[in-house]
Design a protein around this motif. Structure first.
Motif: not given
Ligand code: C2E
Ligand code: MG
Ligand code: MG
Ligand code: MG
Length: 291
Positions: A95-97, A133-138, A144-145
């Motif tokens: 997810x991070x990559x 998930x929020x943390x990785x997106x931020x 998140x879109x």
């Protein structure tokens, strides 16, 4: 042969079972080492709109590249990682990559769609999944879109009521949700209607079976279910032009498969995006001049 020498273990262990257990342990150790040494790499497979032949999204697919054993296929290591729980760490790396790569492609003006990331059952049942998930997106400055999550029927049907809650909290963030390998598990249609889904992915097995009428009818039925639930349909594993033609006939909008492209490394996918951009420009420039 160690087990054989211990008491009556040999009654239950034959050589092939022993060999399998050793192999599993080896892969478990390789994965532990691989997580530390960054041996998990993300590849991307384009999702194409049948009508326009243009790229509409992509799926992130993990590759485990070990220095000593070469590439180990997801079909081999994912089930073991599920059992050991290592899939949680591997899934976060992916997810991070994926977020990092997509953020770059957006900033380079090469892409503005969604990246689909596979979410395992173990990850789905984490009580703090949405926070993770929020943390990785931020961390990656990615709204998140731009994210879609692919989950299997088994994952959501295990505890459908709880699954609805989790899916609602993801959906409320603007994250899209897809059911992967649709038709290979057992979904209750009653629940399918209640899940806040966006997409059904038709499994490759159904696409492979379209050369006969019954097989085509199956895909037709799945597309109809999707249409009735106002869901998008993606057919997986499309390899041949005649499959593409049948899928278009059956009103399937999007396809993913070797016909267009195998999963590509981030570098190769960047080239694919650049190619797409030039095709798109050629198609839209005449219209823009008129406007
Ligand atoms: P999936 O999510 O259903 O992914 C589609 C699989 O079909 C991929 O296999 C892809 O390479 C393959 N595929 C796509 N088009 C074609 C085609 O035209 N012909 C053929 N023969 N194959 C095609 P892959 O990458 O080996 O992954 C296998 C499975 O492993 C995935 O199935 C998914 O269930 C799992 N997986 C892969 N990456 C991840 C991940 O990051 N996290 C989790 N939890 N699971 C993953
Ligand atoms: Mg998938
Ligand atoms: Mg699939
Ligand atoms: Mg599949």
């Amino acid at each position: 042969y160690h087990a054989k020498q211990k008491g009556n273990h040999y009654l239950f262990f034959n050589d092939s079972m022993n060999e399998q257990a050793v192999k599993r342990l080896q892969i478990e150790n390789l994965m532990r080492f691989g997580l530390k040494e960054d041996h998990f790499v993300v590849y991307y497979q384009p999702k194409m709109d049948i009508k326009s032949g243009l790229l509409v999204g992509m799926e992130a697919l993990v590759r485990f590249i070990t220095p000593k054993k070469g590439i180990i296929s997801p079909g081999v290591f994912i089930p073991i990682a599920e059992e050991t729980g290592q899939i949680i760490d591997i899934g976060e790396v992916v997810l991070d990559k994926a977020c990092k790569d997509v953020k770059r492609w957006i900033d380079q003006d090469l892409f503005d769609g969604r990246v689909a990331v596979n979410l395992s059952a173990k990850q789905f049942s984490l009580p703090d999944l949405t926070t993770r998930i929020d943390i990785i997106l931020q961390k990656n400055h990615l709204p998140s879109y731009f994210l879609e999550l692919e989950i299997t029927e088994g994952t959501v049907m295990d505890d459908p009521q709880e699954a609805i809650n989790v899916m609602r909290s993801l959906s409320a963030r603007g994250i899209h949700l897809a059911i992967d390998d649709f038709g290979t598990g057992y979904s209750s249609l009653a629940y399918l209607k209640q899940f806040p889904l966006n997409t059904l992915k038709v499994d490759k097995a159904f696409v492979d079976d379209m050369h006969n009428e019954r097989g085509r009818n199956m895909v037709d039925s799945i597309v109809t279910i999707a249409q009735n639930l106002e869901l998008h349909v993606v057919a997986e594993g499309v390899e041949k032009a005649d499959q593409l033609a049948i899928l278009e006939e059956l009103n399937c909008q999007t396809v993913q498969g070797y016909y267009y492209s195998k999963p590509l490394s981030a570098e190769e996918f960047t080239e694919f995006l650049k190619q797409q951009k030039s095709v798109k420009n050629k198609q839209t420039t005449p219209n823009l001049k008129v406007v």
